[in-house]
Design an enzyme around this catalytic site. Structure first.
Site, short mmCIF file in Angstrom:
data_model
loop_
_atom_site.label_atom_id
_atom_site.label_comp_id
_atom_site.label_asym_id
_atom_site.label_seq_id
_atom_site.Cartn_x
_atom_site.Cartn_y
_atom_site.Cartn_z
N GLY A 103 0.89 -0.79 0.07
CA GLY A 103 -0.43 0.12 0.13
C GLY A 103 0.67 0.77 0.20
O GLY A 103 2.00 0.90 0.66
N CYS A 104 0.22 2.31 -0.36
CA CYS A 104 1.04 3.79 -0.51
C CYS A 104 0.44 4.26 0.99
O CYS A 104 -0.41 4.22 1.44
CB CYS A 104 0.41 4.85 -1.39
SG CYS A 104 0.15 3.48 -2.83
N ILE A 105 1.31 5.02 1.62
CA ILE A 105 2.15 4.91 2.93
C ILE A 105 1.87 6.71 2.47
O ILE A 105 2.71 7.02 2.80
CB ILE A 105 2.86 4.42 3.72
CG1 ILE A 105 1.83 2.84 3.77
CG2 ILE A 105 2.75 4.79 5.01
CD1 ILE A 105 3.44 2.43 3.84
N MET B 157 -2.08 7.44 -5.53
CA MET B 157 -0.79 7.55 -4.72
C MET B 157 0.07 6.71 -5.67
O MET B 157 0.21 6.34 -6.61
CB MET B 157 -1.46 6.46 -3.43
CG MET B 157 -3.27 7.19 -2.85
SD MET B 157 -2.39 8.71 -1.90
CE MET B 157 -0.85 8.16 -0.78
N THR B 198 -4.09 5.39 4.75
CA THR B 198 -3.32 4.38 4.16
C THR B 198 -3.70 3.89 5.78
O THR B 198 -3.53 2.37 5.37
CB THR B 198 -2.02 4.76 4.05
OG1 THR B 198 -1.66 5.61 4.86
CG2 THR B 198 -2.33 6.08 3.12
#
Lengths: 105, 409
Positions: A103-105, B157, B198
């Site tokens: 995932g992008c954080i 993103m 996120t």
């Protein structure tokens, strides 16, 4: 984690349905995984994307971003959404039997 | 003479040049830092400009003020890196050879990546706040705006400072209330993510804040197109959202020279070892801050924690030793939540934000994952720390490694 059976093979998946061991994967398992998330049929375009996902995963250890899919899989973004509605990068990763993309954080 | 070249004199490059300059023997080493822009931007301050809390002068200073006098500073455009030949081409046909290279070229917004975003309505009814110009033009727009539907959209993103868009809508809620027009403004938060943030636990908490502040969350929206005439954004599945005022966080990408030099991924970020911060492809290249492809936040706090690790590892590399220091993905973010309050989160690659006290376990003065006035003061005080301590490479009272002490599971 839980066990699921696709095409006569027992497959271990995580809480979100992603396969733990991508080497267990085959095209019949992919069809089973796809049905689980509401995609009834897989055509050649689907498999073109899935094979790209698996190749990336093998080389990089993580599934590609949507941008990379668009740039390199040979399928444009609009088509990707047609094939894998609501988040192609994540949905295609699930059906390709690889872990959830970082995932992008 | 051995040569260390640093590309980029933003937050990351400036911290690093100060750290290295303090220890490298000047009889043996020549240090050069290159950047095309002579102005240093305090980027965390951009958020406050649209609401008139800061003005442009609060966020700009000459880079020269923060770079050591005995280091060669070159204000020129970088043309190309040739990592196989250990050299960098810069404007004016100059070539810089290096023994070690640090890439700290950052990330920038690319609104042209979204169809229809840039056009006649850019900075008229569509604004960014990730540039000084965008933030300033938005402040002028907001001054006379009489209300309507304000849509904040994140295009794609990853982005720099993933909490900034949330802070923006929290502050907008406060600001419109102050102006007495909150009842005339609808605020929508439109994101490609499945939730407000996120990390699951923080995402729930921040999602609750959106609800409390009457801000509508629209998740899983991957923008495909903007019709700036009809004022509609649509996603790839044909969902449409209309707006009167669009605040966009456009696609973020690394520097073009990274792509041009064949060193980047699909976003022009440099593939970097997540622990050692060394380039995955070149032994004598290290990467710092927003320029990396790491799954850590793109933020000044992260660049700061990384700089401690990179400092140690670069010294090991110079001594031809194995790299010993390991980056854990530590990030620390003050989130402005409006009405003079703030939330603080502290996390790393493996541990999501947890509640507790920070930086002193059990004492604080800051509270993690809670909204307090003290957290807001922390954020406002930080600007002084940034200009006076952080950029100069001074020790701050926050360690580069995330600590579990003071956190509640």
């Amino acid at each position: 984690m839980s066990e699921k059976q696709f095409a006569g093979v027992n497959v271990t998946v995580d809480d979100e349905g992603f396969m733990i061991d991508y080497t267990q994967w085959n095209e019949d398992i992919a069809r089973g995984l796809a049905k689980e998330i509401g995609i009834e049929e897989l055509n050649d375009k689907h498999f073109m994307v899935l094979n790209f996902m698996r190749k990336e995963f093998k080389e990089k250890g993580t599934g590609p971003s949507l941008r990379k899919l668009k740039n390199e899989s040979g399928v444009n973004t609009k088509e990707l959404y047609g094939l894998f509605p609501k988040g192609p990068a994540k949905k295609a990763a699930l059906i390709a039997g690889i872990t959830k993309p970082v995932g992008c954080i | 003479m051995k040569k260390l070249v640093i590309l980029g004199a933003g937050t990351a490059g400036t911290m690093m040049v100060n750290k290295m300059n303090a220890v490298l023997n000047r009889d043996e080493w020549q240090i050069t830092i290159v950047d095309q822009d002579p102005t240093h931007y305090y980027q965390p301050g951009f958020l406050f400009i649209p609401f008139g809390i800061y003005n442009r002068n609060d966020v700009l200073k000459p880079k020269k003020d923060f770079l050591p006098a005995n280091v060669e500073t070159v204000f020129s455009k970088i043309e190309m890196i040739e990592p196989d030949n250990n050299r960098v081409h810069i404007e004016g046909k100059r070539i810089l050879d290096y023994d070690f290279l640090i890439i700290a070229t950052g990330t920038r917004i690319h609104p042209e990546e979204t169809e229809g975003l840039v056009g006649d309505e850019w900075h008229q009814s569509i604004f960014d706040f990730y540039t000084v110009e965008g933030a300033y033009n938005l402040s002028r727009k907001l001054k006379n705006w009489e209300g309507g539907r304000m849509v904040l959209n994140i295009a794609e993103m990853p982005i720099k400072c993933p909490v900034a868009p949330l802070e923006f809508v929290f502050l907008a809620d406060w600001w419109f209330t102050e102006q007495g027009i909150r009842d005339k403004v609808e605020i929508e938060y439109v994101t490609p993510l499945p939730g407000a943030f996120t990390k699951p636990r923080a995402s729930r908490l921040l999602g609750d804040f959106l609800t409390k502040k009457n801000i509508k969350l629209i998740p899983e929206f991957d923008i495909g197109n903007v019709d700036s005439e009809k004022k509609i954004i649509s996603d790839y599945e044909g969902r449409e959202i209309d707006y009167d005022l669009l605040v966009t966080i456009p696609t973020n990408m690394g520097d073009e020279i990274i792509g041009k030099s064949g060193m980047g991924n699909e976003f022009n970020y440099v593939p970097t070892d997540p622990q050692t911060l060394r380039s995955k492809d070149f032994e004598n290249i290290f990467v710092l801050g927003d320029a990396t492809d790491l799954p850590s936040s793109k933020a000044g706090s992260v660049a700061h924690f990384q700089s401690d690790i990179l400092f140690e590892n670069l010294l090991d590399a110079i001594d031809e030793q194995p790299l010993r220091a390991k980056f854990d993905g530590h990030a620390n973010c003050y989130i402005e939540s409006g009405f003079g309050k703030g939330i603080l989160i502290d996390f790393n690659y493996d541990t999501e934000p947890l509640p507790g006290k920070f930086p002193l376990p059990g004492v604080g003065p800051f509270s993690l994952l809670e909204e307090t006035k003290m957290n807001h003061y922390g954020k406002m005080m930080f600007r002084w720390m940034y200009w006076n301590l952080l950029l100069r490479g001074a020790e701050l009272p926050i360690g580069s490694e995330m600590l579990m002490a003071g956190k509640r599971m």
